[in-house]
Motif scaffolding. Structure first.
Motif, PDB file in Angstrom:
ATOM      1  N   VAL A 253      33.910  36.325  48.821  1.00  0.00           N
ATOM      2  CA  VAL A 253      33.217  37.569  49.169  1.00  0.00           C
ATOM      3  C   VAL A 253      34.003  38.766  48.657  1.00  0.00           C
ATOM      4  N   TYR A 254      35.334  38.721  48.808  1.00  0.00           N
ATOM      5  CA  TYR A 254      36.171  39.817  48.319  1.00  0.00           C
ATOM      6  C   TYR A 254      36.088  39.932  46.801  1.00  0.00           C
ATOM      7  N   GLN A 255      36.117  38.815  46.115  1.00  0.00           N
ATOM      8  CA  GLN A 255      36.009  38.847  44.655  1.00  0.00           C
ATOM      9  C   GLN A 255      34.636  39.371  44.226  1.00  0.00           C
ATOM     10  N   TRP A 256      33.578  38.997  44.970  1.00  0.00           N
ATOM     11  CA  TRP A 256      32.246  39.545  44.665  1.00  0.00           C
ATOM     12  C   TRP A 256      32.211  41.050  44.873  1.00  0.00           C
ATOM     13  N   MET A 257      32.879  41.528  45.934  1.00  0.00           N
ATOM     14  CA  MET A 257      32.927  42.965  46.196  1.00  0.00           C
ATOM     15  C   MET A 257      33.633  43.689  45.054  1.00  0.00           C
ATOM     16  N   LEU A 258      34.750  43.141  44.585  1.00  0.00           N
ATOM     17  CA  LEU A 258      35.462  43.764  43.455  1.00  0.00           C
ATOM     18  C   LEU A 258      34.597  43.765  42.199  1.00  0.00           C
ATOM     19  N   GLN A 259      33.842  42.706  42.012  1.00  0.00           N
ATOM     20  CA  GLN A 259      32.958  42.631  40.837  1.00  0.00           C
ATOM     21  C   GLN A 259      31.891  43.724  40.894  1.00  0.00           C
ATOM     22  N   GLU A 260      31.304  43.950  42.070  1.00  0.00           N
ATOM     23  CA  GLU A 260      30.269  44.973  42.214  1.00  0.00           C
ATOM     24  C   GLU A 260      30.850  46.379  42.122  1.00  0.00           C
ATOM     25  N   LEU A 261      32.090  46.547  42.542  1.00  0.00           N
ATOM     26  CA  LEU A 261      32.725  47.868  42.533  1.00  0.00           C
ATOM     27  C   LEU A 261      33.431  48.181  41.218  1.00  0.00           C
ATOM     28  N   ALA A 262      33.477  47.233  40.307  1.00  0.00           N
ATOM     29  CA  ALA A 262      34.262  47.405  39.075  1.00  0.00           C
ATOM     30  C   ALA A 262      33.895  48.666  38.296  1.00  0.00           C
ATOM     31  N   PRO A 263      32.611  48.967  38.040  1.00  0.00           N
ATOM     32  CA  PRO A 263      32.300  50.192  37.286  1.00  0.00           C
ATOM     33  C   PRO A 263      32.787  51.459  37.978  1.00  0.00           C
ATOM     34  N   CYS A 264      32.589  51.538  39.281  1.00  0.00           N
ATOM     35  CA  CYS A 264      33.025  52.724  40.029  1.00  0.00           C
ATOM     36  C   CYS A 264      34.546  52.827  40.038  1.00  0.00           C
ATOM     37  N   MET A 265      35.233  51.700  40.236  1.00  0.00           N
ATOM     38  CA  MET A 265      36.693  51.724  40.276  1.00  0.00           C
ATOM     39  C   MET A 265      37.264  52.095  38.909  1.00  0.00           C
ATOM     40  N   GLU A 266      36.641  51.632  37.852  1.00  0.00           N
ATOM     41  CA  GLU A 266      37.105  51.999  36.510  1.00  0.00           C
ATOM     42  C   GLU A 266      36.882  53.478  36.246  1.00  0.00           C
ATOM     43  N   GLU A 267      35.768  53.995  36.710  1.00  0.00           N
ATOM     44  CA  GLU A 267      35.481  55.421  36.517  1.00  0.00           C
ATOM     45  C   GLU A 267      36.482  56.304  37.253  1.00  0.00           C
ATOM     46  N   LEU A 268      36.838  55.906  38.471  1.00  0.00           N
ATOM     47  CA  LEU A 268      37.729  56.723  39.293  1.00  0.00           C
ATOM     48  C   LEU A 268      39.197  56.363  39.123  1.00  0.00           C
ATOM     49  N   GLY A 269      39.490  55.312  38.352  1.00  0.00           N
ATOM     50  CA  GLY A 269      40.885  54.921  38.140  1.00  0.00           C
ATOM     51  C   GLY A 269      41.510  54.239  39.339  1.00  0.00           C
ATOM     52  N   ILE A 270      40.709  53.475  40.093  1.00  0.00           N
ATOM     53  CA  ILE A 270      41.198  52.789  41.290  1.00  0.00           C
ATOM     54  C   ILE A 270      41.629  51.383  40.909  1.00  0.00           C
ATOM     55  N   VAL A 271      42.796  50.980  41.359  1.00  0.00           N
ATOM     56  CA  VAL A 271      43.283  49.619  41.146  1.00  0.00           C
ATOM     57  C   VAL A 271      43.265  48.894  42.482  1.00  0.00           C
ATOM     58  N   THR A 272      43.383  47.576  42.432  1.00  0.00           N
ATOM     59  CA  THR A 272      43.341  46.775  43.652  1.00  0.00           C
ATOM     60  C   THR A 272      44.719  46.700  44.292  1.00  0.00           C
ATOM     61  N   PRO A 273      44.774  46.376  45.592  1.00  0.00           N
ATOM     62  CA  PRO A 273      46.085  46.176  46.228  1.00  0.00           C
ATOM     63  C   PRO A 273      46.909  45.086  45.553  1.00  0.00           C
ATOM     64  N   ASP A 274      46.244  44.053  45.005  1.00  0.00           N
ATOM     65  CA  ASP A 274      46.973  42.983  44.328  1.00  0.00           C
ATOM     66  C   ASP A 274      47.653  43.509  43.065  1.00  0.00           C
ATOM     67  N   GLU A 275      46.974  44.391  42.344  1.00  0.00           N
ATOM     68  CA  GLU A 275      47.577  44.952  41.127  1.00  0.00           C
ATOM     69  C   GLU A 275      48.774  45.832  41.448  1.00  0.00           C
ATOM     70  N   LEU A 276      48.796  46.388  42.649  1.00  0.00           N
ATOM     71  CA  LEU A 276      49.943  47.194  43.072  1.00  0.00           C
ATOM     72  C   LEU A 276      51.053  46.346  43.691  1.00  0.00           C
ATOM     73  N   GLY A 277      50.803  45.042  43.832  1.00  0.00           N
ATOM     74  CA  GLY A 277      51.819  44.158  44.410  1.00  0.00           C
ATOM     75  C   GLY A 277      51.892  44.234  45.923  1.00  0.00           C
ATOM     76  N   LEU A 278      50.857  44.765  46.574  1.00  0.00           N
ATOM     77  CA  LEU A 278      50.899  44.898  48.026  1.00  0.00           C
ATOM     78  C   LEU A 278      50.642  43.572  48.736  1.00  0.00           C
ATOM     79  N   HIS A 279      50.248  42.545  47.981  1.00  0.00           N
ATOM     80  CA  HIS A 279      50.033  41.238  48.588  1.00  0.00           C
ATOM     81  C   HIS A 279      51.315  40.425  48.647  1.00  0.00           C
TER      82      HIS A 279
END
Length: 290
Positions: A253-279
């Motif tokens: 479900v989380y991966q599906w959410m990231l997939q649906e949010l990908a265009p918006c996150m790319e537009e706004l320059g948002i990265v995931t917590p995993d990419e920041l190493g917060l996991h």
């Protein structure tokens, strides 16, 4: 509990107050002003029992008369306005004309999920014909919602009172009881409000997070755009963490959410917590729960 009660009601409490009041009196005497101090904290004015009654006259004390109940002074504009006050940005009613509150439309018009229509009566000064209804202004995306002046009619017009009871759910946990279409529309309207500030942004996000649900991707996008308007990048990361934390055993479900949010996150320059190493857990702290 009995030990705690004994501590709170110990005899030393008035003594401490007396010692403190004596020090204050000494300072006051040095300045030429003496205010009598009373060691009794529950009854600071001698002869007046605050516990037995609040209406008993205080010896030697005169209170000003209460203001008239019909009118009051606006805290911002200084104008005389009618009671009762309504808690909103303007603090009270401003007696706006009815044409600023509602508009007359055809009953055949398309009604949105949170549009408020009023029928079965006529507002003074704004007649309507058969096949027409009143539509409350301020319900479009990017508007601020119904003005508080409309609710001054709720005591006399049942339809306005019903609209008021519906709108009280706006921006609260009570929206959980609304149909899905109205739920999404109300919260989209909430986060698109041009008066939204960081406090209201966090309040709305916390309310949605406390519900037993995962918000739709389009609603999360609306929140992301609100974060961008307020330059609150950290909140976008916390939102993604909250979604991931809600479903730790169902990462699909989380991966599906990231997939649906990908265009918006790319537009706004948002990265995931995993990419920041917060996991990644700190050394020696053990694995994280997600």
């Amino acid at each position: 509990m009995s030990a705690l009660r004994r501590i709170l009601t110990h005899r030393t409490l008035p003594v401490c107050a007396r010692l403190l009041s004596e020090q204050v009196t000494k300072v006051q005497q040095g300045g030429g002003v003496v205010i009598p101090s009373h060691p009794d904290q529950l009854n600071p004015i001698a002869g007046y029992n605050y516990i037995q009654t609040e209406s008993y006259p205080v010896p030697g004390v005169q209170f000003p008369d209460a203001p008239p109940a019909e009118t009051g002074i606006h805290a911002v504009t200084g104008e005389e306005v009618k009671f009762p006050y309504f808690h909103c940005r303007d603090a009270c009613y401003t007696n706006a004309p009815i044409t600023d509150l509602v508009e007359v439309i055809s009953s055949d018009s398309e009604k949105g999920p949170i549009d408020i229509w009023l029928d079965g009566f006529e507002f003074p000064g704004l007649p309507k014909a058969d096949g027409e209804v009143y539509k409350v202004k301020g319900m479009e995306i990017g508007e601020m919602g119904p003005t508080a002046d409309l609710w001054r009619f709720k005591y006399d017009i049942p339809a306005v009172n019903e609209a008021y009871l519906f709108w009280r759910k706006y921006g609260t946990i009570k929206t959980d009881n609304l149909p899905e279409e109205q739920f999404d529309a109300i919260w989209t309207h909430f986060f698109n409000n041009p008066l939204l500030d960081r406090y209201e942004l966090r309040r709305g996000v916390n309310i949605i997070h406390d519900m037993d649900m995962i918000p739709e991707p389009h609603l999360v996008e609306t929140i992301f755009y609100a974060c961008r308007r307020l330059n609150d990048y950290a909140m976008t990361i916390r939102i993604l963490e909250g979604i991931k934390d809600k479903i730790p055993k169902d990462p699909i479900v989380y991966q599906w959410m990231l997939q649906e949010l990908a265009p918006c996150m790319e537009e706004l320059g948002i990265v995931t917590p995993d990419e920041l190493g917060l996991h990644i857990a700190p050394e020696g702290k053990g694995p994280l729960p997600y």
